[in-house]
Design a protein around this motif. Sequence first.
Motif, mmCIF file in Angstrom:
data_model
loop_
_atom_site.group_PDB
_atom_site.id
_atom_site.type_symbol
_atom_site.label_atom_id
_atom_site.label_comp_id
_atom_site.label_asym_id
_atom_site.label_seq_id
_atom_site.Cartn_x
_atom_site.Cartn_y
_atom_site.Cartn_z
ATOM 1 N N PRO A 175 0.816 -1.209 0.000
ATOM 2 C CA PRO A 175 0.000 0.000 0.000
ATOM 3 C C PRO A 175 0.850 1.259 0.000
ATOM 4 C CG PRO A 175 0.146 -0.866 2.215
ATOM 5 C CD PRO A 175 0.848 -1.859 1.324
ATOM 6 N N HIS A 176 0.184 2.371 -0.168
ATOM 7 C CA HIS A 176 0.797 3.692 -0.079
ATOM 8 C C HIS A 176 0.679 4.140 1.373
ATOM 9 C CE1 HIS A 176 0.986 7.980 -2.046
ATOM 10 N NE2 HIS A 176 1.739 7.895 -0.966
ATOM 11 N N PHE A 177 1.788 4.244 2.082
ATOM 12 C CA PHE A 177 1.782 4.693 3.472
ATOM 13 C C PHE A 177 1.815 6.219 3.509
ATOM 14 C CE2 PHE A 177 3.634 0.454 3.578
ATOM 15 C CZ PHE A 177 2.962 -0.144 4.638
ATOM 16 N N VAL A 178 1.023 6.794 4.394
ATOM 17 C CA VAL A 178 0.999 8.235 4.602
ATOM 18 C C VAL A 178 1.181 8.494 6.090
ATOM 19 C CG1 VAL A 178 -0.317 10.365 4.363
ATOM 20 C CG2 VAL A 178 -0.551 8.567 2.634
ATOM 21 N N THR A 179 2.109 9.378 6.435
ATOM 22 C CA THR A 179 2.413 9.596 7.849
ATOM 23 C C THR A 179 3.063 10.968 8.028
ATOM 24 O OG1 THR A 179 3.334 8.451 9.785
ATOM 25 C CG2 THR A 179 4.742 8.606 7.820
ATOM 26 N N ALA A 194 9.121 0.479 1.362
ATOM 27 C CA ALA A 194 7.775 1.034 1.474
ATOM 28 C C ALA A 194 7.637 2.301 0.635
ATOM 29 C CB ALA A 194 7.461 1.344 2.934
ATOM 30 N N LYS A 195 6.456 2.452 0.025
ATOM 31 C CA LYS A 195 6.101 3.703 -0.649
ATOM 32 C C LYS A 195 5.465 4.604 0.400
ATOM 33 C CE LYS A 195 3.154 5.682 -4.260
ATOM 34 N NZ LYS A 195 2.115 5.403 -5.298
ATOM 35 N N ILE A 196 6.119 5.720 0.719
ATOM 36 C CA ILE A 196 5.668 6.564 1.836
ATOM 37 C C ILE A 196 5.544 8.008 1.370
ATOM 38 C CG2 ILE A 196 6.089 7.307 4.198
ATOM 39 C CD1 ILE A 196 7.915 4.907 4.580
ATOM 40 N N THR A 197 4.415 8.607 1.660
ATOM 41 C CA THR A 197 4.258 10.055 1.551
ATOM 42 C C THR A 197 4.356 10.625 2.961
ATOM 43 O OG1 THR A 197 2.920 10.061 -0.457
ATOM 44 C CG2 THR A 197 2.665 11.938 1.026
ATOM 45 N N VAL A 198 5.289 11.551 3.153
ATOM 46 C CA VAL A 198 5.524 12.163 4.459
ATOM 47 C C VAL A 198 4.960 13.581 4.422
ATOM 48 C CG1 VAL A 198 7.251 12.695 6.208
ATOM 49 C CG2 VAL A 198 7.636 10.808 4.612
ATOM 50 N N MET A 199 4.168 13.928 5.427
ATOM 51 C CA MET A 199 3.450 15.200 5.387
ATOM 52 C C MET A 199 3.692 16.022 6.651
ATOM 53 S SD MET A 199 -0.198 14.072 3.652
ATOM 54 C CE MET A 199 -0.591 15.781 3.188
ATOM 55 N N ASP A 200 3.699 17.311 6.466
ATOM 56 C CA ASP A 200 3.756 18.267 7.563
ATOM 57 C C ASP A 200 2.378 18.897 7.708
ATOM 58 O OD1 ASP A 200 4.676 19.892 9.597
ATOM 59 O OD2 ASP A 200 5.967 21.133 8.313
ATOM 60 N N TRP A 201 2.124 19.482 8.873
ATOM 61 C CA TRP A 201 0.883 20.205 9.065
ATOM 62 C C TRP A 201 0.704 21.246 7.956
ATOM 63 C CZ3 TRP A 201 1.216 21.641 14.992
ATOM 64 C CH2 TRP A 201 1.099 20.466 15.754
ATOM 65 N N GLU A 206 -2.453 14.647 -3.433
ATOM 66 C CA GLU A 206 -3.475 13.862 -4.114
ATOM 67 C C GLU A 206 -3.046 12.407 -4.069
ATOM 68 O OE1 GLU A 206 -6.145 13.741 -8.216
ATOM 69 O OE2 GLU A 206 -4.820 15.438 -7.773
ATOM 70 N N ILE A 207 -3.938 11.570 -3.569
ATOM 71 C CA ILE A 207 -3.602 10.176 -3.294
ATOM 72 C C ILE A 207 -4.296 9.255 -4.287
ATOM 73 C CG2 ILE A 207 -3.730 8.314 -1.587
ATOM 74 C CD1 ILE A 207 -1.807 10.550 -0.827
ATOM 75 N N ALA A 208 -3.542 8.330 -4.847
ATOM 76 C CA ALA A 208 -4.072 7.211 -5.631
ATOM 77 C C ALA A 208 -4.980 7.659 -6.763
ATOM 78 C CB ALA A 208 -4.808 6.228 -4.708
#
Length: 364
Positions: A175-179, A194-201, A206-208
Amino acid sequence: MNRRKFLKWSGIGAIAALVGGFAARGAMAANKYYSGPVSDHFDGTYFFNPGGEQPRGGLDLLRWKLGGNNIAWPDSFPSPFPQAVPETRVSGDRLIVTMVGHAAMLIQVAGLNILTDPVWDDRASPVRFAGPKRVNPPGIRIGDLPPIDVVLVTHNHYDHMDLETLWVLQGRDKPHFVTPLGNDALIRSRIADAKITVMDWGGREEIAADIGPGVVLHCEPCHHWSARGVGDRRMALWAAFVFETPAGKIYHIGDTGFHQGINYRAAREKHGAFRLANLPFGAYEPRWFMQAQHQNPDEAVEGMLLCDAAFVAGHHWGTFKLTDEGIEEPLAALHTALDARGVSRDRFRPMRPGEVFEVPTISV
């Protein structure tokens, strides 16, 4: 030390790791997970809640654990719902939430299957022999999950980030991990590819879009903190998320203190009303210790109203004993809070493992 005392104190040690250990702020010279620019919630080494409270330390932890106000839970608290076998995918205006347990939920919307904070392990703990033990099985067998597209990990506490479960999901579905910031280092320590999208506040992704019409994911503040053990307190970020979907907006919070409703008001101002909010309402006693990190049922209902959520899937209760309240106290307090505000109980669902909530459509 006899076996009973050993298990008691090793259990406290597991909880200490869960809530940050006994380390002081300056235990490490540098952040082991993240390096980035200073911001309004990152001082160059530690993340923090702007205008908020920081987690209490080891002495307060011991004061709480030795306070004698703990209400015992039963060894088993079976769900009235059988283990669910979810649909493969849902589309159109449909939005379905299926409860796995605690903060682990399957969200199905816009052709996407999204798992939040998945924990299938028997314990929310850094060790196998002690720490909070689940009192009911997961509401979905991991083999009965539909193909998982997105795994959302809101922060790194053991009741929200279980690296073994994430490893199994990687082998099963990739899966696409988001954290949030810094948590990717922990995930990659177990899942190198792992496929990871890392996000800040304040981040937006755009996902998937290749799977369906695309879902826009926003990373938003919540009032919490992070730690996996001694020496890494507040070195990875915690966050809430907003899913902007063709079927409506979803506000998902894994853990939060109420923080005077500041973040709820900000979410409403930025995103408008929500079709669904997934809100925690358990693990809140004693208030002097937990208030900054876990909202109680009354605050959860107030948050529902402040963010203008038509419906709520309530979580973070009845699976892992983390705090002092009895196992059904959150449910009773939730009903009291809803009734006091004249809010229909049907709008705030206290989800149990295996429960399937097909969220009603709302007029815009």
